[in-house]
Motif scaffolding. Structure first.
Motif, PDB file in Angstrom:
ATOM      1  N   ASP A 103     -20.024  -2.830 -13.750  1.00 30.13           N
ATOM      2  CA  ASP A 103     -20.460  -3.887 -14.664  1.00 30.13           C
ATOM      3  C   ASP A 103     -19.304  -4.361 -15.546  1.00 30.13           C
ATOM      4  O   ASP A 103     -19.114  -5.560 -15.745  1.00 30.13           O
ATOM      5  CB  ASP A 103     -21.605  -3.402 -15.548  1.00 30.13           C
ATOM      6  CG  ASP A 103     -22.881  -3.168 -14.760  1.00 30.13           C
ATOM      7  OD1 ASP A 103     -22.984  -3.695 -13.638  1.00 30.13           O
ATOM      8  OD2 ASP A 103     -23.755  -2.465 -15.265  1.00 30.13           O
ATOM      9  N   ASN A 104     -18.550  -3.426 -16.089  1.00 30.17           N
ATOM     10  CA  ASN A 104     -17.425  -3.797 -16.951  1.00 30.17           C
ATOM     11  C   ASN A 104     -16.352  -4.544 -16.172  1.00 30.17           C
ATOM     12  O   ASN A 104     -15.766  -5.503 -16.664  1.00 30.17           O
ATOM     13  CB  ASN A 104     -16.821  -2.557 -17.600  1.00 30.17           C
ATOM     14  CG  ASN A 104     -17.760  -1.921 -18.594  1.00 30.17           C
ATOM     15  OD1 ASN A 104     -18.709  -2.544 -19.049  1.00 30.17           O
ATOM     16  ND2 ASN A 104     -17.510  -0.673 -18.914  1.00 30.17           N
TER      17      ASN A 104
ATOM     18  N   GLN B 233     -17.538  -8.051 -15.558  1.00 32.80           N
ATOM     19  CA  GLN B 233     -17.482  -8.830 -16.790  1.00 32.80           C
ATOM     20  C   GLN B 233     -16.046  -9.285 -17.073  1.00 32.80           C
ATOM     21  O   GLN B 233     -15.813 -10.439 -17.439  1.00 32.80           O
ATOM     22  CB  GLN B 233     -18.023  -8.000 -17.951  1.00 32.80           C
ATOM     23  CG  GLN B 233     -18.169  -8.767 -19.237  1.00 32.80           C
ATOM     24  CD  GLN B 233     -18.774  -7.893 -20.323  1.00 32.80           C
ATOM     25  OE1 GLN B 233     -18.833  -6.672 -20.215  1.00 32.80           O
ATOM     26  NE2 GLN B 233     -19.231  -8.538 -21.385  1.00 32.80           N
ATOM     27  N   GLU B 234     -15.085  -8.380 -16.880  1.00 33.53           N
ATOM     28  CA  GLU B 234     -13.680  -8.747 -17.092  1.00 33.53           C
ATOM     29  C   GLU B 234     -13.238  -9.822 -16.111  1.00 33.53           C
ATOM     30  O   GLU B 234     -12.506 -10.759 -16.472  1.00 33.53           O
ATOM     31  CB  GLU B 234     -12.799  -7.502 -16.944  1.00 33.53           C
ATOM     32  CG  GLU B 234     -12.974  -6.497 -18.059  1.00 33.53           C
ATOM     33  CD  GLU B 234     -12.270  -5.179 -17.761  1.00 33.53           C
ATOM     34  OE1 GLU B 234     -11.581  -5.082 -16.713  1.00 33.53           O
ATOM     35  OE2 GLU B 234     -12.416  -4.241 -18.568  1.00 33.53           O
TER      36      GLU B 234
ATOM     37  N   ILE C 173     -15.140 -12.105 -14.631  1.00 33.91           N
ATOM     38  CA  ILE C 173     -15.782 -13.378 -14.996  1.00 33.91           C
ATOM     39  C   ILE C 173     -15.034 -14.034 -16.152  1.00 33.91           C
ATOM     40  O   ILE C 173     -14.813 -15.246 -16.150  1.00 33.91           O
ATOM     41  CB  ILE C 173     -17.269 -13.145 -15.360  1.00 33.91           C
ATOM     42  CG1 ILE C 173     -18.065 -12.797 -14.099  1.00 33.91           C
ATOM     43  CG2 ILE C 173     -17.873 -14.370 -16.029  1.00 33.91           C
ATOM     44  CD1 ILE C 173     -19.462 -12.329 -14.361  1.00 33.91           C
ATOM     45  N   VAL C 174     -14.627 -13.251 -17.132  1.00 34.34           N
ATOM     46  CA  VAL C 174     -13.875 -13.799 -18.270  1.00 34.34           C
ATOM     47  C   VAL C 174     -12.524 -14.342 -17.803  1.00 34.34           C
ATOM     48  O   VAL C 174     -12.062 -15.377 -18.298  1.00 34.34           O
ATOM     49  CB  VAL C 174     -13.703 -12.719 -19.365  1.00 34.34           C
ATOM     50  CG1 VAL C 174     -12.714 -13.165 -20.422  1.00 34.34           C
ATOM     51  CG2 VAL C 174     -15.047 -12.405 -19.991  1.00 34.34           C
TER      52      VAL C 174
ATOM     53  N   PRO D 291     -23.150 -15.773 -21.325  1.00 29.22           N
ATOM     54  CA  PRO D 291     -24.242 -15.168 -20.541  1.00 29.22           C
ATOM     55  C   PRO D 291     -25.553 -15.924 -20.747  1.00 29.22           C
ATOM     56  O   PRO D 291     -25.771 -16.551 -21.784  1.00 29.22           O
ATOM     57  CB  PRO D 291     -24.350 -13.749 -21.089  1.00 29.22           C
ATOM     58  CG  PRO D 291     -23.085 -13.502 -21.834  1.00 29.22           C
ATOM     59  CD  PRO D 291     -22.566 -14.830 -22.259  1.00 29.22           C
TER      60      PRO D 291
ATOM     61  N   GLU E 233     -29.160 -12.052 -23.539  1.00 28.06           N
ATOM     62  CA  GLU E 233     -28.611 -10.808 -24.077  1.00 28.06           C
ATOM     63  C   GLU E 233     -29.565  -9.659 -23.749  1.00 28.06           C
ATOM     64  O   GLU E 233     -30.771  -9.864 -23.690  1.00 28.06           O
ATOM     65  CB  GLU E 233     -28.457 -10.922 -25.608  1.00 28.06           C
ATOM     66  CG  GLU E 233     -27.402 -11.911 -26.049  1.00 28.06           C
ATOM     67  CD  GLU E 233     -25.990 -11.504 -25.645  1.00 28.06           C
ATOM     68  OE1 GLU E 233     -25.678 -10.292 -25.689  1.00 28.06           O
ATOM     69  OE2 GLU E 233     -25.218 -12.392 -25.268  1.00 28.06           O
TER      70      GLU E 233
END
Length: 120
Positions: A43-44, A47-48, A50-51, A59, A62
């Motif tokens: 997941d992390n 997320q990195e 995607i950024v 997103p 939340e």
């Protein structure tokens, strides 16, 4: 005697669990000075990524509850997996037992005829 054996077995299991936890050292800080997360998952990393692809991404929603740390998130995930596996195992066990009980063996199917012969 049995109680003594159970107590001894419990203490051995506890030692085998606690000694490795006691011997493991906390990881050193990363190159950027941040604390390294041991249990960081996919997941992390997603997320990195995607950024990196779209820095302005927001997103859609939340989470309702944010775990205090990644270790707690991993614990909740493992608990969810264990409960799911337990449910599936229970369902399969009940299904197999129900199937076995519904089958009739030759002895069971012959029993009513023998009873009818005795009655006549």
């Amino acid at each position: 005697m049995k109680r003594h054996q159970n107590l001894m077995l419990l203490s051995v299991v506890l030692l085998l669990v606690l000694i490795p936890l006691w011997l493991v050292e906390k990881p050193a800080a990363g190159a950027d000075g941040k604390q390294v997360e041991i249990f960081a998952g996919a997941d992390n990393k997603a997320q990195e990524l995607i950024v990196q692809i779209d820095p302005g991404y927001t997103p859609w929603f939340e989470p309702l509850m944010q775990p205090a740390s990644s270790e707690i998130a991993s614990l909740l995930f493992a608990l969810q997996a264990a409960l799911g596996a337990g449910f599936i195992g229970y369902y399969l066990g009940v299904s197999v037992t129900r199937e076995k009980m519904s089958r009739k063996t030759p002895e069971q199917s012959a029993a009513p005829d023998e009873i009818n012969n005795l009655v006549d």
